[in-house]
Scaffold this motif. Structure first.
Motif, short mmCIF file in Angstrom:
data_model
loop_
_atom_site.label_atom_id
_atom_site.label_comp_id
_atom_site.label_asym_id
_atom_site.label_seq_id
_atom_site.Cartn_x
_atom_site.Cartn_y
_atom_site.Cartn_z
N LYS A 284 71.33 15.99 24.96
CA LYS A 284 70.05 16.23 25.65
C LYS A 284 69.36 15.50 26.51
N SER A 285 70.17 14.15 26.66
CA SER A 285 69.65 13.21 27.72
C SER A 285 70.55 13.56 29.19
N LEU A 286 71.59 14.42 29.14
CA LEU A 286 72.34 14.59 30.20
C LEU A 286 72.07 15.55 31.49
N PRO A 287 71.38 16.51 31.24
CA PRO A 287 70.87 17.08 32.49
C PRO A 287 69.67 16.34 33.15
N ALA A 288 69.04 15.41 32.73
CA ALA A 288 68.04 14.91 33.28
C ALA A 288 68.68 14.06 34.25
N GLN A 289 69.57 13.07 33.81
CA GLN A 289 70.09 11.70 34.06
C GLN A 289 71.32 12.18 35.08
N VAL A 290 71.77 13.25 35.14
CA VAL A 290 73.04 13.57 35.71
C VAL A 290 72.95 14.60 36.71
N VAL A 291 73.66 14.55 38.04
CA VAL A 291 73.51 15.58 39.02
C VAL A 291 74.93 15.80 39.05
N VAL A 292 75.32 17.01 39.08
CA VAL A 292 76.95 17.39 39.43
C VAL A 292 77.05 17.76 40.89
N THR A 293 78.33 16.88 41.33
CA THR A 293 78.58 17.06 42.60
C THR A 293 80.20 17.29 42.68
N PRO A 294 80.73 17.49 44.08
CA PRO A 294 82.00 17.47 44.13
C PRO A 294 82.44 16.03 44.12
N PRO A 295 83.56 15.59 44.13
CA PRO A 295 84.12 14.22 43.90
C PRO A 295 83.63 13.57 45.23
N CYS A 296 83.94 14.16 46.33
CA CYS A 296 83.92 13.50 47.73
C CYS A 296 83.48 14.57 48.63
N GLY A 297 83.49 14.43 49.86
CA GLY A 297 83.05 15.31 50.83
C GLY A 297 83.75 16.77 50.93
N LEU A 298 83.32 17.85 51.38
CA LEU A 298 83.99 19.16 51.55
C LEU A 298 84.62 19.50 52.67
N SER A 299 84.81 18.63 53.50
CA SER A 299 85.21 19.13 55.01
C SER A 299 86.50 19.83 55.12
N GLY A 300 87.33 19.61 54.24
CA GLY A 300 88.75 20.44 54.05
C GLY A 300 88.44 21.65 53.06
N GLU A 301 87.72 21.79 52.74
CA GLU A 301 87.38 22.81 51.65
C GLU A 301 87.46 24.25 52.27
N ALA A 302 88.54 25.14 51.91
CA ALA A 302 88.45 26.52 52.76
C ALA A 302 87.34 27.62 52.08
N LYS A 303 87.31 27.45 50.80
CA LYS A 303 86.09 28.26 50.24
C LYS A 303 84.88 27.72 49.96
N VAL A 304 84.05 27.13 50.63
CA VAL A 304 83.08 26.08 50.53
C VAL A 304 81.80 26.64 49.80
N THR A 305 81.70 28.11 50.05
CA THR A 305 80.57 28.50 49.34
C THR A 305 80.74 28.69 48.02
N ALA A 306 82.02 28.97 47.51
CA ALA A 306 82.30 29.34 46.22
C ALA A 306 82.36 27.70 45.53
N ALA A 307 82.83 26.97 46.37
CA ALA A 307 82.83 25.53 45.63
C ALA A 307 81.33 24.98 45.49
N LEU A 308 80.50 25.28 46.28
CA LEU A 308 79.21 24.93 45.90
C LEU A 308 78.53 25.60 44.93
N THR A 309 78.81 26.95 44.74
CA THR A 309 78.01 27.97 43.71
C THR A 309 78.78 27.31 42.42
N ALA A 310 79.86 26.81 42.14
CA ALA A 310 80.47 26.43 40.96
C ALA A 310 79.68 25.22 40.63
N ILE A 311 79.57 24.34 41.68
CA ILE A 311 78.58 23.06 41.22
C ILE A 311 77.54 23.36 40.63
#
Length: 323
Positions: A284-311
């Motif tokens: 119950k404390s997790l959603p307020a304290q944690v933000v979900v992100t990729p591990p690092c930048g996505l400059s090399g990601e081919a399907k960036v929109t799909a990756a951000l949607t999943a995040i």
């Protein structure tokens, strides 16, 4: 419960995205990460759009230039720095056009003093990091530049809460004495943790807004970052080894930007839940304290929109755990 500078169930990007169209990149971020959007960085545009080139725009008293495909301290501002400043101005103009009425939390990113000190060369050769006086001057100039940058972002986004991310991927190597010399045959002397903390704290204090420090390397100095004034840390969960220290800091109220990778929103959410359970915290404390992100930048990601949607969907699944 501690209040965090982001909404419950938020997700965000680390910074970099592929491509060269800043208007399209900003549209994607605002559309896919509406709860915690950020200013995209597009290093594919070339020198000046990379992390270190952009960092030079935040050093008002220390001009930089390209020499042999590397950034170094220059005698005076020149063409390379003008290009970097023009790119940043274009990005800020696009941010203003698309997010000027935004009322939530908006994140911007700058490189930290220790990453800049390891990546910028002195005019006489060798990294700034090898010269304590030059390193001190760089940290002071960066603090001044960050203060001015945040003031400008606030003026451009008058209804938003600004969150600053300081990128320090080189900090663990700086503390451990693992930064290679220019020749590659040796390493530079390790930096005392108190000195590292002081320089970082100066930048955090100057910003005047909540600060998260991002480090996607192993052996992140979590306690040092908290003592320097960061309200949260952004890490690659797959590289976290010292769960006891992380647990202590989270228990004390520090926020976490949890970097995860996977093929589906449920897989991403599952990695965050697994960490939370290992630490012994209630979900119950997790959603307020944690933000979900990729591990690092996505400059090399081919399907960036799909990756951000999943995040984004991973963050919302964690919120659904409260039901």
């Amino acid at each position: 419960m501690t209040s965090y500078p982001w909404p419950v169930g938020a997700a965000t990007g680390i910074g970099s995205l592929p491509g060269t169209d800043i208007a399209e990149a900003q549209r994607i971020v605002l559309g896919e990460l509406p709860d915690l959007p950020h200013l995209p960085e597009l290093p594919a545009r070339g020198p000046g759009a990379d992390m270190i080139g952009r960092g030079g725009t935040f050093l008002p008293e220390i001009p930089i230039e390209l020499y042999a495909a590397r950034w170094r301290v220059a005698a005076r501002p020149g063409h390379d720095l003008r290009v970097a400043r023009d790119l940043l101005e274009r990005d800020l103009d696009t941010m203003t056009e698309q997010a000027g009425a935004y009322t939530g939390t908006f994140k911007v990113q700058v490189p930290g003093p220790w990453t800049l000190a390891t990546s910028l060369a002195l005019p006489i050769g060798g990294q700034v990091l090898r010269d304590p006086g030059a390193t001190r001057d760089l940290a002071g100039s960066l603090a001044e530049g960050v203060r001015a940058h945040i003031d400008e972002v606030r003026a451009r986004l008058p209804h938003a809460t600004v969150l600053l991310q300081i990128d320090e991927p080189s900090l663990p190597a700086v503390l451990a004495g693992r930064v290679p010399t220019e020749s590659g045959f040796g390493t530079l002397r390790s930096v005392d943790p108190s000195l590292a903390r002081s320089a970082l704290s100066g930048v955090i204090t100057a910003a005047g807004v909540p600060v998260v420090v991002h480090c996607c390397a192993a052996a992140v100095p979590l306690t040092l970052l908290r003592e320097a004034g960061a309200v949260a840390v952004a890490v690659d969960l797959s590289l976290v080894r010292n769960l006891d220290t992380l647990g202590e800091l989270l228990d004390a109220g520090m926020g976490l930007l949890a970097g995860v990778s996977g093929d589906s929103a449920e897989a991403l959410a599952g990695q965050v839940r697994d960490l939370w359970r290992k630490l012994g915290f209630p979900l119950k404390s997790l959603p307020a304290q944690v933000v979900v992100t990729p591990p690092c930048g996505l400059s090399g990601e081919a399907k960036v929109t799909a990756a951000l949607t999943a995040i984004r969907e991973a963050g919302r699944r964690l919120t659904a755990d409260l039901d």
